[in-house]
Write an enzyme that holds these catalytic residues in place. Structure first.
Site, PDB file in Angstrom:
ATOM      1  CE  LYS A   1      -2.238  -1.748   3.612  1.00 14.44           C
ATOM      2  NZ  LYS A   1      -3.084  -1.804   4.722  1.00 14.44           N
TER       3      LYS A   1
ATOM      4  N   GLY B   1     -10.820  -3.628   7.361  1.00 14.19           N
ATOM      5  CA  GLY B   1     -10.534  -2.786   6.274  1.00 14.19           C
ATOM      6  C   GLY B   1      -9.489  -3.206   5.475  1.00 14.19           C
TER       7      GLY B   1
END
Ligand SMILES: Nc1ncnc2c1ncn2[C@@H]1O[C@H](COP(=O)(O)O)[C@@H](O)[C@H]1O
Ligand SMILES: Nc1ncnc2c1ncn2[C@@H]1O[C@H](COP(=O)(O)O)[C@@H](O)[C@H]1O
Lengths: 312, 312
Positions: free
Chosen positions: B192, B225
């Protein structure tokens, strides 16, 4: 000279604020919240390196969260290089589990004392412990204040001539006696007895309450069972007025309903535990502030003066 | 020979029950409840003098209550003269607060380790710690089990030819690699990146997922998440199937909705944390039991045998 810093957990921020005002310092910046899963998140938002830090946290409901929050704040302050950390615990929880009164039970008050020490606390400032012996559960210095001066001040102003101070049970006699002496009032004791199993409790009153203003005195009101039963007994024995003064307003379960429906004309408590609007539901409640007392104790501890004159 | 006794807190009684069945012993009698004000009330209802006691308590929500309950049970067992007390903590909470990743934060995982020791614990048995380093926070013996054998067993039975094990972030690569190796599957990693402030996160996948069955592997699902974002990235990169296996089903906040609405076809978890019917709301959840693994570890610890062969 070490800087004095005051921090607050989420249990009683209003009290901490008032103490800050008394001391003339702001409450220190700290984030104290929780993550999505309920784990407590703490970040001290200002420099505390070398400071003389006081953390205000009562063991308010939810009590386990309050205790863990205090421990985690102390851990964070310790790792931020505070030079001394004092846990200011106006209401010390788990205090009624202070001895093995039956086999195979914990002594949770001792456990909590150990947890507070383990987290890195250097000293403790607390008020009206359920039992004075709990001071000995700590191996760090404990300053133990009485709320009595605050209660006495309020009671004295009423100038009640025929006051009798009543202990709601045998365990509270010493506390009631100390107040009665200071007020030059007489003393009575409620003696609860159950004659046998499945028999109703009988309330005997040792001492004279008839025609008098009976002030029930205790360290805390939890479910209000003891206080309301005691008040009833005083009324039945002909007291002209029955009221109560207790330091810690735990007020759990049926407490508010019981107090409101009882013959008590006034319920005097302090703000060691926040009332959170309960005084609106139960207008009999009258709240006195212990912030000046705690603030003065902090000022003296910080300047290495004796706090013993506060033990009035 | 010291008698083996198993007790359970209120966090995960079903798991303790299953462990008792594996061991062929009943869960010990204990009252674990609360008083009106929320303080925990514990009484061990059977003799434990000289016994080798194991207390099962996960750090389930409400996490602070679970931790305090464990500490108070240990205090009660210690004062009841148990000869050895092992805290069995299938899910160890506060594990993500295990280092100072910014100034003036606590290291709550170390604090919790210290609290457990202070209460009187002699040893710890736990599973899939968020970081293996947490073992070093204890100065008492820690047996650290992996749930991998249980997950592997289930995954292998599916006989998926084109499996790729995906780590949802750089921190989980070692865990994913170990499983991939055992499955003779390939490995991919989600990287990420946020190119700048106020810019959307970009999900790069290192490794090949196209046309494959992508199994996202992590130690826990909390708000879901990370897992759901990772699943989306795998789907966008052409994975033919996306599913996940995680040991600890924390499942807080929006987790269930997110999982149900995601492209994940199956969410495999274990019962270190009780599901409490969540598998009905979210039928994608498949729960595997770690009770035999924990039960076997207890049997070996009790008979002073090595548990290392369980670290498969
Ligand atoms: N939070 C609590 N609420 C009500 N009772 C308690 C609580 N904690 C301990 N106790 C009980 O209160 C008794 C001691 O109270 P006391 O005699 O007033 O010191 C013991 O029997 C305890 O088990
Ligand atoms: N209960 C929690 N929920 C969410 N985040 C947490 C929690 N506890 C700690 N953290 C944060 O998670 C980060 C560490 O997570 P990790 O990189 O996965 O080890 C740190 O920034 C922590 O502040």
């Amino acid at each position: 000279h070490r800087e004095l810093k005051l921090f607050s957990g989420t249990a009683n921020p209003a009290l901490a604020q008032e103490m800050g005002q008394y001391l003339g310092i702001p409450v220190g910046e700290a984030t104290v919240s929780s993550f999505s899963d309920g784990e407590i998140r703490v970040k001290i938002e200002e420099n505390v390196r070398g400071a003389d830090v006081f953390v205000v946290q009562s063991c308010c409901q939810p009590v386990n969260d309050s205790i863990m929050e205090l421990l985690i704040m102390i851990d964070a302050l310790k790792r931020s290089s505070a030079s001394r950390i004092t846990a200011v615990i106006p209401y010390f929880g788990y205090a009624r589990q202070d001895r093995k009164d039956q086999p195979r039970v914990p002594i949770s008050a001792k456990l909590v004392a150990d947890l507070i020490t383990t987290a890195g606390t250097d000293r403790v400032l607390t008020m009206d412990l359920h039992a004075g012996q709990i001071q000995g559960f700590f191996n760090i210095p404990v300053d133990h204040l009485y709320a009595a001066p605050v209660l006495l001040d309020y009671i004295t102003k009423k100038q009640i001539a025929d006051l009798v101070v009543v202990s709601p049970d045998a365990g509270g006699v010493e506390r009631a006696r100390a107040i009665a002496k200071r007020m030059q009032a007489s003393l009575a004791i409620i003696d609860k007895r159950r004659e046998g199993p499945n028999q109703a409790q009988i309330m005997n009153i040792i001492g004279d309450v008839e025609g008098r203003s009976a002030l029930l005195l205790d360290d805390m009101i939890d479910t209000a069972g003891t206080i309301v039963q005691g008040a009833q007994a005083c009324a039945e024995k002909g007291a002209r007025q029955v009221w109560t003064a207790c330091t810690h307003a735990v007020l759990s379960g049926p407490a508010l309903d019981r107090l409101q429906q009882s013959c008590l004309s006034e319920v005097v408590v302090t703000n060691t535990i926040p009332l959170k609007g309960k005084e609106l539901t139960c207008p009999k409640l009258h709240v006195l502030s212990v912030a000046p007392l705690l603030g003065e104790a902090i000022a003296r501890i910080h300047s290495e003066e004796s706090v013993s004159s506060l033990f009035a």
